[in-house]
Write a protein that holds these residues in place. Structure first.
Motif, PDB file in Angstrom:
ATOM      1  N   LEU B 159      -4.945  -8.711  -9.418  1.00 13.67           N
ATOM      2  CA  LEU B 159      -4.130  -7.951  -8.915  1.00 13.67           C
ATOM      3  C   LEU B 159      -3.193  -7.406 -10.057  1.00 13.67           C
ATOM      4  N   LYS B 160      -2.534  -8.061 -11.049  1.00 17.38           N
ATOM      5  CA  LYS B 160      -1.863  -7.666 -11.901  1.00 17.38           C
ATOM      6  C   LYS B 160      -2.379  -7.187 -12.915  1.00 17.38           C
ATOM      7  N   ASP B 161      -3.673  -7.686 -13.214  1.00 17.22           N
ATOM      8  CA  ASP B 161      -4.448  -6.999 -14.220  1.00 17.22           C
ATOM      9  C   ASP B 161      -4.946  -5.672 -14.100  1.00 17.22           C
ATOM     10  N   SER B 162      -4.926  -5.289 -12.776  1.00 12.95           N
ATOM     11  CA  SER B 162      -5.314  -4.072 -12.364  1.00 12.95           C
ATOM     12  C   SER B 162      -4.262  -2.932 -13.056  1.00 12.95           C
ATOM     13  N   SER B 163      -3.243  -3.366 -13.199  1.00 14.44           N
ATOM     14  CA  SER B 163      -2.084  -2.465 -14.184  1.00 14.44           C
ATOM     15  C   SER B 163      -2.651  -1.967 -15.485  1.00 14.44           C
TER      16      SER B 163
END
Lengths: 247, 221
Positions: B159-163
């Protein structure tokens, strides 16, 4: 009437690396026979049993199941395993399935039995092993003895011709051994062909038709319980029986 | 630091555009997790196949993915693959993220599969079940359950890597926050706002994973 040869083994050899665990084993099991394999740990008896349903592959020699020599490379071992049920020391119930689901899984998925029919059969088997009230329980809620009886019912659900037992009571608390042995005895009385690896000398004496004593990968002696326990021919057998305090 | 009232009013004013960005973040995450599970399962099975060539393929994949930064992988897929196949941005980002996730998920699943007692496999086989059937009906359900805690962790990471998809101009949460922040000369407010959205999403995801864990734990009760 000629008795049917259910299992015949000729000159079976098996090694794990440098360790030669089965040495030229010959054995025949006739229909409705109960054969108890006894011997100390590391004698090869469990390996021999596991070769009979091909959980272990032989190195060489012949294994003939119900008159047909089995070649593990070319034959469909799944078909053979349907005929040869196995009960394990550690039960190996499927923990994510209820007792009933454990029993109906293989009949439905492997044999294509209708679900209702599989459930009916499973309930019969459960009442046979005295656990009709446990069908919706998960294995974690069962005692060791109950687990092993479910495991027996699960193997029987495939309607095997031969049942193999690999130290079925060795992982049980002493007070739970009896219920499993009683179930096995009832099965023997129904005429099931059974090969049992066991340390339960009392069971072997009472239920077995034949005792096979193994030591160091070889069959040392075989005989009826009567001969074997009362009048062992081999010195090695006498030592073993003395050590187990059952002369 | 922005005052709380300024932060709050900005949060309310921008909720439309942020909710839209959140949706995109969620889509990127869900697609990359689902695809990542498929990829991860395939490579986990290759790794335990006992076939040397397949094991090697799995090892190389995991090594390449773990050995390079995610942003490099995203750029390679974006410029490389979109140069050849002309992938839409969304799919370039999703595939890069899925490819990345897949490596970590494959290691998680491999460990979980190998942690299932060998006796379970033997019990299935002794009942006449094929390898594939035993794997599907007996081993994988147990392995998946054990894998859930580390998988949940990996889902949060993805989820955070999708940034990082911001760097290939996807208008997901982080991109919207930095764009609005620099347009309004108010970076900090927007970074704090976007942090709130990420925290919300992580809370949601943690909830779903925990619920699934509880549901699968039914056989222990």
């Amino acid at each position: 009437m000629e008795t049917k040869e259910m299992i015949k083994i000729n000159q079976l050899n098996k090694s794990f690396g440098d360790l030669h665990v089965l040495k030229n084993i010959d054995m025949t099991v006739y229909e409705s026979d109960v054969v108890c394999l006894i011997g100390s740990s590391g004698s090869g008896k469990s390996t021999l049993l596991r070769c009979l349903n091909f959980l272990e592959r032989k190195d060489n020699g012949q294994i003939i199941i119900e008159g047909k020599e089995v070649n593990p490379r070319t034959d469909d071992l799944n078909k053979i395993r349907e005929k040869v049920g196995m009960v394990f020391q550690n039960f190996n119930l499927f923990p994510h399935k209820t007792v009933l689901e454990n029993i109906i899984e293989a009949p439905i998925r492997v044999k294509g039995v209708e679900k209702e029919q599989a459930i009916m059969k499973a309930k019969q088997l459960l009442s046979k092993v005295g656990l009709e009230d446990k069908s919706d329980v998960y294995p974690s809620k069962l005692s060791g003895g109950q687990k092993q009886r479910v495991a027996i019912a699960r193997a029987l659900a495939m309607e095997p011709d031969i049942m193999l037992f690999d130290e079925p009571t060795s992982a049980l608390d002493p007070e739970l051994v009896g219920e499993v042995l009683t179930t096995m005895k009832a099965l023997a009385e129904e005429g099931m062909t059974m090969v049992v690896v066991t340390h339960e000398m009392g069971f072997a004496k009472e239920v077995a038709d034949w005792i096979v004593y193994m030591h160091d990968g070889k069959i040392i002696e075989r005989g009826t319980p009567e001969q074997f326990f009362n009048n062992p021919k081999e010195e090695r057998t006498r030592e073993f029986l003395n050590a187990t305090m059952l002369k | 630091m922005p005052s709380f009232s300024h932060f709050f009013s900005t949060l309310m004013e921008t909720k439309g555009v942020f909710l839209e960005a959140m949706l995109l973040t969620l889509e990127l995450t869900v697609v990359s997790i689902l695809l990542g599970i498929v990829i991860g399962l395939i490579f986990a099975l290759l790794k335990i196949s006992n076939i040397k060539v397949l094991e090697l393929i799995s090892d190389i994949y995991v090594y390449l993915v773990r050995g390079t930064p995610l942003i490099v992988q995203i750029f390679i897929l974006y410029f490389g693959i979109s140069g050849i196949f002309l992938l839409p941005d969304f799919w370039a980002a999703s595939l890069a993220l899925a490819f990345h996730n897949g490596a970590y998920i494959s290691e998680i699943l491999r460990g979980a599969i190998q942690s299932v007692d060998k006796g379970q496999f033997e019990a299935g086989r002794s009942l006449g079940m094929t390898k594939a059937l035993t794997l599907r009906r007996i081993i994988l359900p147990q392995a998946f359950r054990r894998a859930l805690p580390p998988l949940g962790n990996q889902f949060i990471i993805s989820l955070k890597d999708s940034s990082l998809a911001a760097f290939i101009s996807m208008n997901e949460l982080f991109n919207v926050a930095t764009t609005l922040g620099s347009n309004n000369f108010d970076e900090m407010t927007y970074l704090l706002i976007v942090a709130v959205y990420y925290l919300l999403l992580v809370a949601l995801m943690t909830f779903v994973v925990n619920r699934t864990e509880l549901k699968l734990a039914i056989s222990d009760r």
